[in-house]
Design a protein around this motif. Structure first.
Motif, PDB file in Angstrom:
ATOM      1  N   ASP A  76       0.888  -1.216   0.012  1.00 38.78           N
ATOM      2  CA  ASP A  76      -0.018   0.100  -0.023  1.00 38.78           C
ATOM      3  C   ASP A  76       1.051   1.291   0.086  1.00 38.78           C
ATOM      4  N   VAL A  77       0.647   2.191  -0.990  1.00 34.29           N
ATOM      5  CA  VAL A  77       1.658   3.416  -1.180  1.00 34.29           C
ATOM      6  C   VAL A  77       0.691   4.376  -1.138  1.00 34.29           C
ATOM      7  N   ASP A  78       0.815   5.398  -0.267  1.00 35.52           N
ATOM      8  CA  ASP A  78       0.171   6.599  -0.168  1.00 35.52           C
ATOM      9  C   ASP A  78       0.685   7.687  -1.460  1.00 35.52           C
TER      10      ASP A  78
ATOM     11  N   PRO B  64       5.522   3.076 -12.849  1.00 36.66           N
ATOM     12  CA  PRO B  64       4.805   3.798 -13.627  1.00 36.66           C
ATOM     13  C   PRO B  64       5.157   5.514 -13.203  1.00 36.66           C
TER      14      PRO B  64
ATOM     15  N   MET C  91      -6.636  -9.539  -5.515  1.00 40.90           N
ATOM     16  CA  MET C  91      -6.494  -8.261  -6.199  1.00 40.90           C
ATOM     17  C   MET C  91      -6.944  -8.338  -7.574  1.00 40.90           C
TER      18      MET C  91
ATOM     19  N   MET D 160     -10.131  -5.941  -8.734  1.00 40.38           N
ATOM     20  CA  MET D 160      -9.853  -5.195  -9.958  1.00 40.38           C
ATOM     21  C   MET D 160     -11.246  -5.314 -10.782  1.00 40.38           C
TER      22      MET D 160
ATOM     23  N   GLU E  41     -13.962  -3.211  -9.700  1.00 38.21           N
ATOM     24  CA  GLU E  41     -13.561  -1.785  -9.454  1.00 38.21           C
ATOM     25  C   GLU E  41     -14.489  -0.939 -10.497  1.00 38.21           C
TER      26      GLU E  41
ATOM     27  N   LEU F  55     -14.357   1.899 -11.653  1.00 36.70           N
ATOM     28  CA  LEU F  55     -13.471   2.700 -12.872  1.00 36.70           C
ATOM     29  C   LEU F  55     -12.864   1.807 -13.700  1.00 36.70           C
TER      30      LEU F  55
ATOM     31  N   LYS G 178     -13.828   1.998 -17.784  1.00 38.88           N
ATOM     32  CA  LYS G 178     -12.871   1.999 -18.732  1.00 38.88           C
ATOM     33  C   LYS G 178     -12.758   0.917 -19.885  1.00 38.88           C
TER      34      LYS G 178
ATOM     35  N   ARG H  61     -15.740   1.175 -21.941  1.00 34.66           N
ATOM     36  CA  ARG H  61     -15.621   2.323 -23.081  1.00 34.66           C
ATOM     37  C   ARG H  61     -14.653   1.807 -24.349  1.00 34.66           C
TER      38      ARG H  61
ATOM     39  N   LEU I 111       2.561  -6.112  -7.999  1.00 35.59           N
ATOM     40  CA  LEU I 111       1.513  -5.758  -7.099  1.00 35.59           C
ATOM     41  C   LEU I 111       1.825  -4.287  -6.864  1.00 35.59           C
TER      42      LEU I 111
ATOM     43  N   ASN J 144      -0.526  -0.893  -7.631  1.00 36.25           N
ATOM     44  CA  ASN J 144      -1.153  -0.029  -6.552  1.00 36.25           C
ATOM     45  C   ASN J 144      -0.725   1.521  -7.019  1.00 36.25           C
ATOM     46  N   LEU J 145       0.452   1.452  -7.501  1.00 41.24           N
ATOM     47  CA  LEU J 145       0.712   2.829  -7.818  1.00 41.24           C
ATOM     48  C   LEU J 145      -0.119   3.485  -8.917  1.00 41.24           C
ATOM     49  N   LEU J 146      -0.388   2.448 -10.046  1.00 37.32           N
ATOM     50  CA  LEU J 146      -1.100   2.765 -11.058  1.00 37.32           C
ATOM     51  C   LEU J 146      -2.614   3.218 -10.495  1.00 37.32           C
TER      52      LEU J 146
ATOM     53  N   HIS K 229      -3.236   4.348  -7.676  1.00 37.98           N
ATOM     54  CA  HIS K 229      -3.158   5.592  -7.045  1.00 37.98           C
ATOM     55  C   HIS K 229      -3.312   6.761  -7.815  1.00 37.98           C
TER      56      HIS K 229
ATOM     57  N   TYR L  61      -4.276   6.753 -10.898  1.00 39.59           N
ATOM     58  CA  TYR L  61      -5.729   6.760 -11.593  1.00 39.59           C
ATOM     59  C   TYR L  61      -6.521   7.435 -10.757  1.00 39.59           C
TER      60      TYR L  61
END
Lengths: 424, 453
Positions: free
Chosen positions: A169-171, A207, A389, A393, A396, A398, A402, A405, B435, B439-441, B443, B445
């Motif tokens: 988990d990344v903030d 990314p 996960m 997903m 999800e 969003l 997508k 679309r 993973l 998660n970054l993606l 975030h 998005y």
């Protein structure tokens, strides 16, 4: 004046039960601006509060106190107060105001650095991380700060304890970049090159929409580490790396790419002349030490290659093929590598011969079975996580929107289960 | 054989484009092969240029001679080759090539071989006239829209350009006939012309495409044509360094080839090229089935006994004599216009193959004996073996102390364990990285989505 004193009484009264604490938080939020305006005279009030009981209130006061610029003398007193607060505060309360806590901790770090005593910050910062994070998989903003302190204090081992935990988990992406970059450096310091490579790889392939300095520096180290440990480097990034990175990273690290090419040729003399010629560049990047390790790893690589082809070989021949000056030097290298477990061999000093042996591991021992078993367990949990996960997903909104679309553009049958337009 | 040719008709001389010209050549060449059979063309001794040149006709003969002159160190041989080229060019009408050769000789061969300006201008003048005539004819045909005549006209043009050395124009002219081809025979003729010119130009990609075009014609091809196409395809593959494919093509060449394709290749060449490529690229069974037991190819091999012997030696593991034959042949092969670039690679491959085959059946090999068998020093052999082991072509390890090579049998079980653990680690690392990226993606998005709102 009275408002601050009133606030202190409120804090003292309302810090025991969870519902009271919530109320208190609202009060404090409203009073935050006034606290900041009176920040200079708040210090005495801190004594009226107990950090272990009135953690939330204490946090707000402390944050307001430290907001302004501080001198060295002030810093040393603040460091003590904050360190005590971090060690005694209650996790539940401070998690209500994570922003405040983080900014206090960041100031703490700055003050420790101002005092030029990074070592004093390491232990409190680790406690702070533990208190702030909801689970060990959670990467807080404090992680990179902690690792930076570890790096500066040179206590890499403490840093490793955090790095061993898997992060998911990344903030903030920036946190991750810095965390991985500093983490990579700590692992390099501890010569855990595989782990370092993994962390740096994460930075390089993360990314990103624009190129950033952290990624560039990480890429430089990534090149060097991959030369030291696996001994090879492919200039092409994997295709999941961001297109920005694929386009720009290489051009920004040309001296390093050249170094990798020179390494690939296997000629130690060429490599050394190249390093000598570009010494300044590496020095300004603070990578010269790592570059030197690259050069010495080449000897090892060449010796390792010999073990594939020879059963016995004289030290003289080793020195010749690996381009060492004397058999004595070759012996030292071989000896070192045997000690490090990088090759299996025995040296016969009488004849000056080295006998290369096979890897004695037979994969029959209990330890090995245990190791394999633990690997399997770890991979199973990991793949479970992957499935979860994936399921998340596919629910999800969003993602579905997508995918819906893009449906027209894709093959019709592939997305049968996805509704044409998904609106919530 | 040169006497047969009539100097009064130089126009028609060198136009053996489609093997038509070969008809009147056939009797003289066949007699020359019979006399030559016992006299090896390519041997350890110095190349017999006259005999060698006798195998070829047309432009390739000249080019090969010039090539020899350019690439051999022996001045006597150089001059001989140039003299023969001079004579040969004189019979044709390629004045540019003539000037080149004269320049190369630099007056070293006496007054008989000096610059013949009158001949040049005469030929050039004639060529001008001929070109004009051909143009007029072609224009006439074109206005009359007679397909066959237009085709012939372009063909004549192609022949004309070819004989004057304007290969690019010749190629274009031949290709133009394509629109006017009415039967598959015409198409094949067109393809063969195109192939011939492309080979001379060194454009081997064209060769491949026209070979396949010719092979696609609906009518069954006659055996000589098939053989010619195989040769051309083989040459193209050889130039592209696809030795295995080249070997296969050369091995498929039928005995009908004879001397019909002397403007490109001699049957001796088929044997040499095919044999060497096969040795370098085939494994043992393939070598046995496709080369040694191939009756067709055996006939070709008879023409070059050295190659036959060395293939047999290789197969029966007499490496020393095989390598000796190869060594003897080398200097002459280096003078071959098509093979010279590939000699080193082919030789290396053959040598490596021999080394691998030698070590294959043994658990341990005394390197001293092996060095004897390969006529090399132990140290040299060690280096060669080291390279092969590093390449993973030989599974063995060298005991440099006792000079013994031990075969290494990888422990499957250990290797599997190692691989399993490694794969596990890789999976672990990759999944975690993935993973994290996901998660970054997410975030990123979410951030964008919230900004939009």
């Amino acid at each position: 004046m009275s408002s601050v004193e009133g606030l202190v009484t409120q804090i003292q009264g309302r810090s025991s039960t969870a519902s009271d604490v919530l109320l208190l938080q609202n009060l404090l939020k409203q009073a935050d601006d006034s606290l900041h305006s009176e920040s200079t005279r708040l210090l005495p009030f801190l004594d009226q509060l107990d950090p272990s009981m009135h953690s939330l209130g204490y946090l707000y006061f402390l944050e307001a106190c430290t907001a302004g610029p501080v001198t060295k003398e002030q810093a040393s007193s603040f460091v003590l107060i904050i360190a005590r607060f971090i060690s005694s505060c209650v996790a539940e309360q401070i998690r209500l105001a994570p922003d405040k806590f983080m900014s206090v901790c960041k100031r703490f770090k700055d003050q420790v650095l101002l005092l030029e005593e990074p070592l004093r910050g390491v232990a409190p910062m680790l406690t702070a991380i533990r208190k702030l994070q909801s689970s060990t998989e959670h990467l807080t903003t404090l992680h990179p700060e902690f690792l930076l302190l570890c790096l500066l204090a040179k206590c890499y081992k403490t840093g490793l304890s955090i790095l061993e935990e898997d992060i998911f988990d990344v903030d903030q992406p920036r946190d991750l970049f810095l965390y991985c970059y500093y983490g990579g450096m700590i692992c390099i310091g501890q010569k855990h090159f595989l782990k370092a490579l993994e962390l740096l790889h994460n930075v390089v392939t993360a990314p990103m929409s624009t190129i950033n300095a952290i990624a560039v520096e990480a890429y430089k180290k990534y090149i060097l580490v991959s030369l030291i440990h696996p001994g090879q480097f492919s200039t092409s990034l994997p295709k999941y790396a961001s297109s920005v990175g694929q386009r720009n990273l290489k051009n920004l690290c040309l001296p390093y790419i050249e170094l990798a090419n020179s390494y690939g040729n296997g000629k130690i003399a060429d490599l050394e002349t190249y390093v000598q010629a570009n010494k300044e560049k590496f020095e300004t990047d603070n990578n010269l030490g790592l570059v030197k390790q690259v050069v010495s790893s080449m000897y090892k690589r060449n010796i390792q290659r010999l073990t594939q082809t020879y059963l016995t070989l004289s030290l003289q021949d080793i020195a010749n093929t690996v381009q060492l000056n004397s058999p004595k030097e070759a012996e030292m290298h071989v000896l070192q590598m045997i000690q490090d477990g990088e090759i299996y061999a025995t040296i016969n000093q009488k004849d000056g011969m080295v006998r290369f042996l096979e890897d004695p591991e037979q994969y029959k021992s209990c330890e090995m079975i245990e190791r394999i078993d633990s690997s399997i367990q770890r991979l199973m949990t990991l793949s479970k996580k992957l499935t979860i996960m994936d399921e998340l997903m596919s629910c999800e909104p969003l993602y579905l929107a997508k995918a819906g679309r893009e449906r027209q553009r894709l093959d019709f049958d592939d997305f049968d289960t996805v509704p044409q337009r998904f609106n919530i | 054989m040169e006497g047969v040719e009539d100097a009064s008709n130089p126009m028609m001389e060198e136009m053996y484009v489609n093997g038509i010209g070969g008809v009147d050549e056939a009797p003289s060449s066949s007699t020359s092969t019979t006399t030559r059979k016992n006299r090896p063309i390519i041997s350890g001794e110095q190349l017999d240029i006259e005999a060698y040149a006798g195998l070829y006709t047309g432009r390739t003969k000249i080019m090969r001679l010039i090539f020899i002159a350019d690439h051999c160190d022996n001045p006597g041989m150089q001059l001989e080759a140039l003299r023969m080229a001079y004579d040969e060019i004189k019979k044709g009408e390629n004045t540019q090539l003539f000037r080149e050769v004269v320049q190369k000789m630099d007056g070293r061969s006496g007054p008989n071989y000096s610059m013949d300006a009158t001949w040049c201008s005469m030929v050039d003048r004639k060529a001008e006239q001929r070109k004009e005539k051909l143009e007029n004819e072609l224009n006439a045909y074109r206005t009359n829209l007679i397909k066959e005549s237009i085709r012939m006209g372009y063909n004549d043009f192609g022949d004309f350009y070819y004989s004057h050395g304007a290969l690019g124009d010749a190629f274009k002219s031949f290709i133009r006939t394509r629109d006017y081809c009415t039967t598959s025979k015409h198409i094949i003729q067109m393809c063969l012309s195109a192939i011939l010119v492309s080979i001379e130009m060194g454009q081997f990609t064209h060769v491949t495409s026209y070979v396949s075009k010719a092979e696609q014609t609906p009518e069954a091809l006659d055996p000589p044509t098939v053989a010619k196409l195989r040769c051309a395809a083989g040459l193209a593959h050889l130039e592209a360094k696809k030795y295995k494919l080249a070997a296969r093509k050369f091995l498929e060449v039928g005995p009908e080839l004879g001397n019909l394709y002397s403007e490109v290749i001699a049957p001796q060449d088929v044997a040499t090229y095919g044999g060497l490529c096969a040795l370098a690229s085939f494994d043992r069974t393939e070598l046995k089935n496709k080369v040694i037991d191939n009756i067709n190819f055996r006939n070709f091999l008879e023409l070059v006994p050295e190659v036959r012997e060395l293939i047999n030696d290789f197969y029966s593991s007499h490496y020393a004599s095989c390598l000796e034959y190869l060594g003897n042949l080398k200097s002459n092969l280096m003078l071959d216009i098509h093979l010279h670039d590939h000699v080193e690679t082919l030789y290396d491959q053959i040598r490596n193959k021999a080394l691998i085959q030698y070590t294959h059946p043994f658990v341990s090999v005394d390197m001293r004996m092996m060095a004897d068998a390969f006529k090399t020093s132990v140290a040299g052999l060690e280096k060669e073996l080291e390279a092969l082991i590093t390449d993973n072509q030989i599974q063995a390890r060298i005991d440099s102390h006792n000079k013994i090579l031990y075969a290494r049998h990888a422990d499957q079980r250990n290797a599997t364990f190692q691989r399993v653990l490694q794969t596990g680690n890789e999976f672990d690392r990759d999944v975690r990285a993935m993973l994290l990226r996901a998660n970054l993606l997410k975030h990123d998005y979410n951030l964008r989505a919230s900004r939009k709102l």
